[in-house]
Scaffold this motif. Structure first.
Motif, mmCIF file in Angstrom:
data_model
loop_
_atom_site.group_PDB
_atom_site.id
_atom_site.type_symbol
_atom_site.label_atom_id
_atom_site.label_comp_id
_atom_site.label_asym_id
_atom_site.label_seq_id
_atom_site.Cartn_x
_atom_site.Cartn_y
_atom_site.Cartn_z
ATOM 1 N N LEU A 18 41.502 43.244 39.377
ATOM 2 C CA LEU A 18 41.967 42.128 38.558
ATOM 3 C C LEU A 18 42.267 42.603 37.136
ATOM 4 O O LEU A 18 43.295 42.226 36.551
ATOM 5 C CB LEU A 18 40.929 41.011 38.540
ATOM 6 N N VAL A 19 41.401 43.417 36.565
ATOM 7 C CA VAL A 19 41.635 43.958 35.224
ATOM 8 C C VAL A 19 42.962 44.723 35.192
ATOM 9 O O VAL A 19 43.775 44.555 34.276
ATOM 10 C CB VAL A 19 40.468 44.868 34.790
ATOM 11 N N ALA A 20 43.182 45.564 36.201
ATOM 12 C CA ALA A 20 44.428 46.339 36.262
ATOM 13 C C ALA A 20 45.644 45.419 36.353
ATOM 14 O O ALA A 20 46.686 45.666 35.738
ATOM 15 C CB ALA A 20 44.387 47.301 37.440
ATOM 16 N N HIS A 21 45.517 44.344 37.133
ATOM 17 C CA HIS A 21 46.621 43.400 37.271
ATOM 18 C C HIS A 21 46.906 42.684 35.949
ATOM 19 O O HIS A 21 48.071 42.509 35.558
ATOM 20 C CB HIS A 21 46.301 42.378 38.359
ATOM 21 N N LEU A 22 45.872 42.280 35.250
ATOM 22 C CA LEU A 22 46.051 41.610 33.959
ATOM 23 C C LEU A 22 46.742 42.539 32.957
ATOM 24 O O LEU A 22 47.599 42.096 32.175
ATOM 25 C CB LEU A 22 44.705 41.138 33.419
ATOM 26 N N GLU A 23 46.392 43.822 33.010
ATOM 27 C CA GLU A 23 47.076 44.786 32.153
ATOM 28 C C GLU A 23 48.558 44.846 32.484
ATOM 29 O O GLU A 23 49.414 44.875 31.588
ATOM 30 C CB GLU A 23 46.459 46.178 32.331
ATOM 31 N N PHE A 71 37.140 34.822 34.406
ATOM 32 C CA PHE A 71 37.322 35.190 35.807
ATOM 33 C C PHE A 71 35.988 35.741 36.311
ATOM 34 O O PHE A 71 35.596 36.859 35.963
ATOM 35 C CB PHE A 71 38.427 36.225 35.956
ATOM 36 N N TYR A 72 35.304 34.945 37.112
ATOM 37 C CA TYR A 72 33.944 35.297 37.511
ATOM 38 C C TYR A 72 33.949 35.962 38.886
ATOM 39 O O TYR A 72 34.261 35.330 39.900
ATOM 40 C CB TYR A 72 33.047 34.064 37.530
ATOM 41 N N ALA A 73 33.586 37.260 38.921
ATOM 42 C CA ALA A 73 33.540 38.007 40.172
ATOM 43 C C ALA A 73 32.278 38.853 40.274
ATOM 44 O O ALA A 73 32.244 39.854 40.991
ATOM 45 C CB ALA A 73 34.776 38.896 40.307
ATOM 46 N N ALA A 74 31.229 38.455 39.552
ATOM 47 C CA ALA A 74 29.977 39.210 39.587
ATOM 48 C C ALA A 74 29.187 38.871 40.845
ATOM 49 O O ALA A 74 29.314 37.774 41.404
ATOM 50 C CB ALA A 74 29.142 38.901 38.349
ATOM 51 N N SER A 110 37.515 30.684 36.626
ATOM 52 C CA SER A 110 37.876 31.043 37.996
ATOM 53 C C SER A 110 36.647 31.614 38.702
ATOM 54 O O SER A 110 35.978 32.505 38.183
ATOM 55 C CB SER A 110 38.996 32.080 37.997
ATOM 56 N N LEU A 111 36.372 31.106 39.902
ATOM 57 C CA LEU A 111 35.195 31.520 40.668
ATOM 58 C C LEU A 111 35.632 32.236 41.931
ATOM 59 O O LEU A 111 36.456 31.728 42.695
ATOM 60 C CB LEU A 111 34.356 30.294 41.028
ATOM 61 N N MET A 112 35.076 33.419 42.173
ATOM 62 C CA MET A 112 35.358 34.157 43.387
ATOM 63 C C MET A 112 34.322 33.810 44.451
ATOM 64 O O MET A 112 33.113 33.943 44.218
ATOM 65 C CB MET A 112 35.340 35.665 43.111
ATOM 66 N N THR A 223 45.130 34.913 39.138
ATOM 67 C CA THR A 223 45.790 34.522 37.894
ATOM 68 C C THR A 223 46.745 33.352 38.121
ATOM 69 O O THR A 223 46.911 32.506 37.245
ATOM 70 C CB THR A 223 46.550 35.710 37.273
ATOM 71 N N TRP A 224 47.357 33.303 39.304
ATOM 72 C CA TRP A 224 48.218 32.151 39.630
ATOM 73 C C TRP A 224 47.406 30.856 39.593
ATOM 74 O O TRP A 224 47.811 29.880 38.950
ATOM 75 C CB TRP A 224 48.838 32.342 41.015
#
Length: 349
Positions: A18-23, A71-74, A110-112, A223-224
């Motif tokens: 996700l970080v890479a995509h946001l970049e 963006f919560y993915a922990a 956002s919740l994963m 992100t969508w």
């Protein structure tokens, strides 16, 4: 207006992709939270924090007043379903309690989640699963997390979304739920030992229908949902868009690694791979691989979990398509791309 993403769990396979995509999207500033932290680069700032420590979380997040999207993915692993609830709920609560009062421009959380919402971890469940399927008997931390967000959002200016992928596949090390690494490392070890690649799961799992979620596709969906006004306060199943059976996928995976396929043989990867650290270290030296501790290259317990599904594991994704998300990834091509990426990064031989 500049968007600032707070990615919680930024070092996992989901958070990292996700970080890479946001970049790549180019209009985000990114703050990554993880227990280990990391080096800052470009628009990405990494911060180490213990999310189970409420005071540490509050103090660490207090300066992050610019955050617009969380963006919560922990995830914290535990031995039983009941034991998963307290830490995983507490981490989310601690993040929201810390960031909501200090970030006046907060727009979205956002919740994963995953198919545990539907009881996929308990046994055969109604398929294809739909987002409005009735709940099952608790405990289930994904459900508790969403209940918390729904209650907290009432009267708030921000919205939430919940993403429900199938098994997520991507490049990532030290993650407790990365099936692509399980397959890649076990296939590499099989080739090194000169033995065929055998499917290790239950017999019924070899022929049941299953689907996957590419980590890059999931990042785009995340992100969508977080920026699409029509997706406010909704949950979405997110998958590649195709289904397969291991009995047809397994030979194609074996061909990539240039190993033969033999009939399935049920076995515990957790037990069978427990003594392979020395072999792996020898392979790292022999093939000039990235020095990676054996415990970080794969997650054998997760492999045992997925390969035990002797029932169909599929969900209905028509809700996300109706709302406007139409991305598709061919799963066979996804596996081969990930394996090649792992080779190119010198993680596997």
């Amino acid at each position: 207006m500049q968007k600032t993403a707070l990615v919680v769990g930024a070092r996992g396979v989901i958070g990292g992709n996700l970080v890479a995509h946001l970049e790549r999207e180019g209009d985000w500033r990114v703050i990554g939270l993880s227990r280990r932290g990391g080096d800052d680069a470009g628009v990405v700032r990494n911060i180490a924090v213990d999310l189970l420590d409420r005071n540490d979380t509050a103090a660490t997040l207090a300066p992050l007043t610019e955050v617009t999207h969380v963006f919560y993915a922990a995830y914290q692993d535990r031995p039983s379903w009941a034991e998963l609830v307290p830490p995983n709920l507490a981490m989310l609560v601690n993040v929201v309690d810390a960031i909501e009062p200090v970030a006046p421009r907060l727009e979205h959380i956002s919740l994963m989640q995953g198919y545990k919402v539907y009881g996929a971890h308990l046994g055969p469940f109604a398929t294809p699963a739909k987002e409005d399927d009735p709940p099952h008997m608790p405990p289930e931390f994904n459900v508790d997390q969403q209940d918390f967000l729904e209650r907290r959002q009432l009267g708030a200016s921000w919205s939430w979304s919940a993403l429900r992928p199938s098994v997520v596949a991507g490049v990532g090390l030290g993650n407790p739920m990365n099936l692509a690494m399980v397959i890649a490392v076990s296939a590499s070890i099989s080739r090194e030992l000169g033995i065929p690649l055998r499917f290790p799961g239950k017999p019924g799992a070899y022929t049941s229908l299953i689907e996957m979620t590419d980590a890059n596709l999931l990042a785009r969906a995340t992100t969508w949902a977080a920026t699409n006004p029509g997706s406010r306060n909704e949950a979405y199943n997110i998958t590649n868009g195709d289904m397969f059976r291991w009995c047809t996928m397994w030979p194609k995976i074996a061909a990539f690694f240039d190993v033969d396929v033999a009939p399935p043989l049920p076995m515990s990867l957790t037990e069978m791979m427990a003594d392979k650290a020395d072999l792996w270290n020898t392979m790292v030296e022999k093939y000039g691989l990235l020095p990676t501790p054996y415990q970080d290259v794969s997650s054998w317990q997760f492999g045992d979990f997925v390969f035990s599904w002797d029932y169909d594991v599929i969900a209905d994704t028509s809700k996300s398509r109706r709302a406007g998300f139409h991305d598709y990834v061919e799963t066979e091509a996804m596996f081969l791309r990930i394996f090649q990426n792992l080779r190119d990064q010198r993680i596997i031989p």
